[in-house]
Every structure is written in C-alpha cells, then in structure tokens.
Design a protein around this motif. Structure first.
Motif, PDB file in Angstrom:
ATOM      1  N   VAL A   1      -2.157 119.710  64.954  1.00  0.00           N
ATOM      2  CA  VAL A   1      -1.904 118.731  63.893  1.00  0.00           C
ATOM      3  C   VAL A   1      -0.428 118.355  63.906  1.00  0.00           C
ATOM      4  O   VAL A   1       0.441 119.228  63.881  1.00  0.00           O
ATOM      5  N   SER A   2      -0.147 117.068  63.960  1.00  0.00           N
ATOM      6  CA  SER A   2       1.211 116.556  63.884  1.00  0.00           C
ATOM      7  C   SER A   2       1.386 115.872  62.531  1.00  0.00           C
ATOM      8  O   SER A   2       0.573 115.024  62.145  1.00  0.00           O
ATOM      9  N   LEU A   3       2.439 116.252  61.817  1.00  0.00           N
ATOM     10  CA  LEU A   3       2.699 115.721  60.472  1.00  0.00           C
ATOM     11  C   LEU A   3       3.980 114.897  60.468  1.00  0.00           C
ATOM     12  O   LEU A   3       5.006 115.350  61.000  1.00  0.00           O
ATOM     13  N   ASP A   4       3.943 113.722  59.868  1.00  0.00           N
ATOM     14  CA  ASP A   4       5.154 112.920  59.688  1.00  0.00           C
ATOM     15  C   ASP A   4       5.957 113.483  58.523  1.00  0.00           C
ATOM     16  O   ASP A   4       6.053 112.883  57.447  1.00  0.00           O
ATOM     17  N   LEU A   5       6.526 114.661  58.735  1.00  0.00           N
ATOM     18  CA  LEU A   5       7.333 115.354  57.740  1.00  0.00           C
ATOM     19  C   LEU A   5       8.564 115.922  58.427  1.00  0.00           C
ATOM     20  O   LEU A   5       8.562 116.124  59.645  1.00  0.00           O
ATOM     21  N   LEU A   6       9.597 116.224  57.642  1.00  0.00           N
ATOM     22  CA  LEU A   6      10.809 116.822  58.196  1.00  0.00           C
ATOM     23  C   LEU A   6      10.525 118.219  58.724  1.00  0.00           C
ATOM     24  O   LEU A   6      10.968 118.610  59.795  1.00  0.00           O
ATOM     25  N   GLY A   7       9.774 118.977  57.987  1.00  0.00           N
ATOM     26  CA  GLY A   7       9.400 120.344  58.334  1.00  0.00           C
ATOM     27  C   GLY A   7       8.577 120.907  57.204  1.00  0.00           C
ATOM     28  O   GLY A   7       8.387 120.242  56.182  1.00  0.00           O
TER      29      GLY A   7
ATOM     30  N   THR B   1      10.788 113.483  60.273  1.00  0.00           N
ATOM     31  CA  THR B   1      11.182 112.266  59.570  1.00  0.00           C
ATOM     32  C   THR B   1      11.964 112.622  58.309  1.00  0.00           C
ATOM     33  O   THR B   1      11.620 113.563  57.605  1.00  0.00           O
ATOM     34  N   HIS B   2      13.005 111.868  58.045  1.00  0.00           N
ATOM     35  CA  HIS B   2      13.772 112.041  56.810  1.00  0.00           C
ATOM     36  C   HIS B   2      13.224 111.140  55.707  1.00  0.00           C
ATOM     37  O   HIS B   2      13.759 111.122  54.615  1.00  0.00           O
ATOM     38  N   GLY B   3      12.164 110.417  55.988  1.00  0.00           N
ATOM     39  CA  GLY B   3      11.572 109.513  55.008  1.00  0.00           C
ATOM     40  C   GLY B   3      10.348 110.087  54.328  1.00  0.00           C
ATOM     41  O   GLY B   3       9.535 109.345  53.806  1.00  0.00           O
ATOM     42  N   GLY B   4      10.220 111.402  54.348  1.00  0.00           N
ATOM     43  CA  GLY B   4       9.067 112.047  53.733  1.00  0.00           C
ATOM     44  C   GLY B   4       9.475 112.946  52.581  1.00  0.00           C
ATOM     45  O   GLY B   4      10.668 113.146  52.319  1.00  0.00           O
ATOM     46  N   PRO B   5       8.508 113.500  51.896  1.00  0.00           N
ATOM     47  CA  PRO B   5       8.783 114.334  50.722  1.00  0.00           C
ATOM     48  C   PRO B   5       9.305 115.722  51.102  1.00  0.00           C
ATOM     49  O   PRO B   5       9.202 116.137  52.254  1.00  0.00           O
ATOM     50  N   CYS B   6       9.847 116.403  50.120  1.00  0.00           N
ATOM     51  CA  CYS B   6      10.328 117.778  50.332  1.00  0.00           C
ATOM     52  C   CYS B   6       9.130 118.706  50.513  1.00  0.00           C
ATOM     53  O   CYS B   6       8.334 118.881  49.602  1.00  0.00           O
ATOM     54  N   THR B   7       9.016 119.280  51.690  1.00  0.00           N
ATOM     55  CA  THR B   7       7.915 120.200  51.988  1.00  0.00           C
ATOM     56  C   THR B   7       8.441 121.553  52.452  1.00  0.00           C
ATOM     57  O   THR B   7       7.711 122.340  53.035  1.00  0.00           O
ATOM     58  N   ARG B   8       9.707 121.794  52.199  1.00  0.00           N
ATOM     59  CA  ARG B   8      10.302 123.081  52.529  1.00  0.00           C
ATOM     60  C   ARG B   8      11.476 123.334  51.584  1.00  0.00           C
ATOM     61  O   ARG B   8      12.023 122.407  50.999  1.00  0.00           O
ATOM     62  N   TRP B   9      11.823 124.596  51.440  1.00  0.00           N
ATOM     63  CA  TRP B   9      13.001 124.934  50.651  1.00  0.00           C
ATOM     64  C   TRP B   9      14.216 124.359  51.349  1.00  0.00           C
ATOM     65  O   TRP B   9      14.355 124.460  52.559  1.00  0.00           O
ATOM     66  N   THR B  10      15.101 123.739  50.591  1.00  0.00           N
ATOM     67  CA  THR B  10      16.315 123.185  51.169  1.00  0.00           C
ATOM     68  C   THR B  10      17.499 123.515  50.280  1.00  0.00           C
ATOM     69  O   THR B  10      17.347 123.728  49.072  1.00  0.00           O
ATOM     70  N   ILE B  11      18.646 123.546  50.867  1.00  0.00           N
ATOM     71  CA  ILE B  11      19.886 123.728  50.120  1.00  0.00           C
ATOM     72  C   ILE B  11      20.459 122.349  49.865  1.00  0.00           C
ATOM     73  O   ILE B  11      20.681 121.563  50.797  1.00  0.00           O
ATOM     74  N   LYS B  12      20.669 122.020  48.608  1.00  0.00           N
ATOM     75  CA  LYS B  12      21.243 120.737  48.226  1.00  0.00           C
ATOM     76  C   LYS B  12      22.652 120.982  47.698  1.00  0.00           C
ATOM     77  O   LYS B  12      22.860 121.809  46.823  1.00  0.00           O
ATOM     78  N   ARG B  13      23.609 120.272  48.262  1.00  0.00           N
ATOM     79  CA  ARG B  13      24.998 120.394  47.828  1.00  0.00           C
ATOM     80  C   ARG B  13      25.453 119.056  47.265  1.00  0.00           C
ATOM     81  O   ARG B  13      25.177 118.018  47.842  1.00  0.00           O
ATOM     82  N   ASP B  14      26.133 119.104  46.166  1.00  0.00           N
ATOM     83  CA  ASP B  14      26.806 117.918  45.655  1.00  0.00           C
ATOM     84  C   ASP B  14      28.150 118.379  45.086  1.00  0.00           C
ATOM     85  O   ASP B  14      28.500 119.556  45.193  1.00  0.00           O
TER      86      ASP B  14
END
Length: 142
Positions: free
Chosen positions: A57-63, A94-107
């Motif tokens: 299965v190939s998913l159009d997701l970042l990870g 793809t960076h145009g998909g929803p969050c499907t993994r834990w990520t670190i967000k910095r601002d």
C-alpha cells in the motif's frame, strides 16, 4: 511452490484526502489546508501466487507512526487472511497531507510535540479496510 508459475494481481485506488482546515504535516506549527489542488490517494497492489499473498500500500502522506500503522496492518491482514508481515506500507512524503505522525513543532514562543490527527487516522483505517474488502471480494483475480 506454485506449480503453475502464475501470479495473480489486483489493485485499488482510494481517495484519502483530508478535510479542508486540517493541520498539515511538514510545514510550520500552525499551517492548515485552505483549499484542495489534488486528491490524496492510497494505492494498493495485492499479489497472489496461490500459496502466498502480499499487499503493498502506497499512501500520499508524509509518513505515519508505527503505533498508528500496526493496527491498520493487522486489520488489513485479517481481511485478506494473511500474516501481518504480508502487508507493507510506503508513503510518498507529501507535505500537502494531514498530520499522521508525531512531529516537533517549533515557533518563536515554544517547542512542542504535535500528535497525529486521531480523527484522520480513524478515517484512513476505515478507508483502507473498505478498499481491501472490495479488492478481496472482486471475482476477477482469484
């Protein structure tokens, strides 16, 4: 070993586009989708040599995180009647998909761990299960 040296194949395409307004993966900490240019897809290929069956299965997701992927893998394997290891996934990054993994967000104000979108992950699991059941039940490849 398959004495006929025949491999049967079946495939599916399923739209897995997230809702407009979803937090996007791979961008800044507050980037959300505002429109849709193209659909996101899940594409699956099932191969069966009469003795073994595998699903790719190939998913159009970042990870996607392992903790989200494992139950999906088990669900699809059960539908096909194969071991979990016979279901494999890849993502197109793809960076145009929803969050499907834990990520670190910095601002400028903070660093925070952002969870995967549980509503989207449930939708994705259901969409893949539906596609695999339809693939399994089709009479044109067994």
């Amino acid at each position: 070993m398959n004495k006929s040296n025949t491999i049967q194949a079946a495939w599916f395409t399923k739209i897995i586009t997230c809702e407009i307004g979803s937090l996007l993966a791979g961008y800044g900490p507050h980037d959300v989708s505002t429109s849709k240019l193209d659909e996101l897809e899940a594409n699956g290929l099932c191969l069966d040599d009469g003795e073994r069956k595998v699903l790719i299965v190939s998913l159009d997701l970042l990870g996607i995180n392992e903790d989200a992927l494992k139950p999906m893998r088990a669900r699809l394997a059960k539908i096909l009647g194969v071991p979990d290891a016979a279901v494999m996934f890849s993502c197109t990054h793809t960076h145009g998909g929803p969050c499907t993994r834990w990520t670190i967000k910095r601002d400028a104000q903070s660093i925070r761990k952002m969870p995967a979108d549980p509503k989207y992950l449930a939708f994705l699991s259901d969409a893949l299960a539906e596609a695999v059941m339809e693939l399994r039940d089709r009479g044109d490849w067994r």
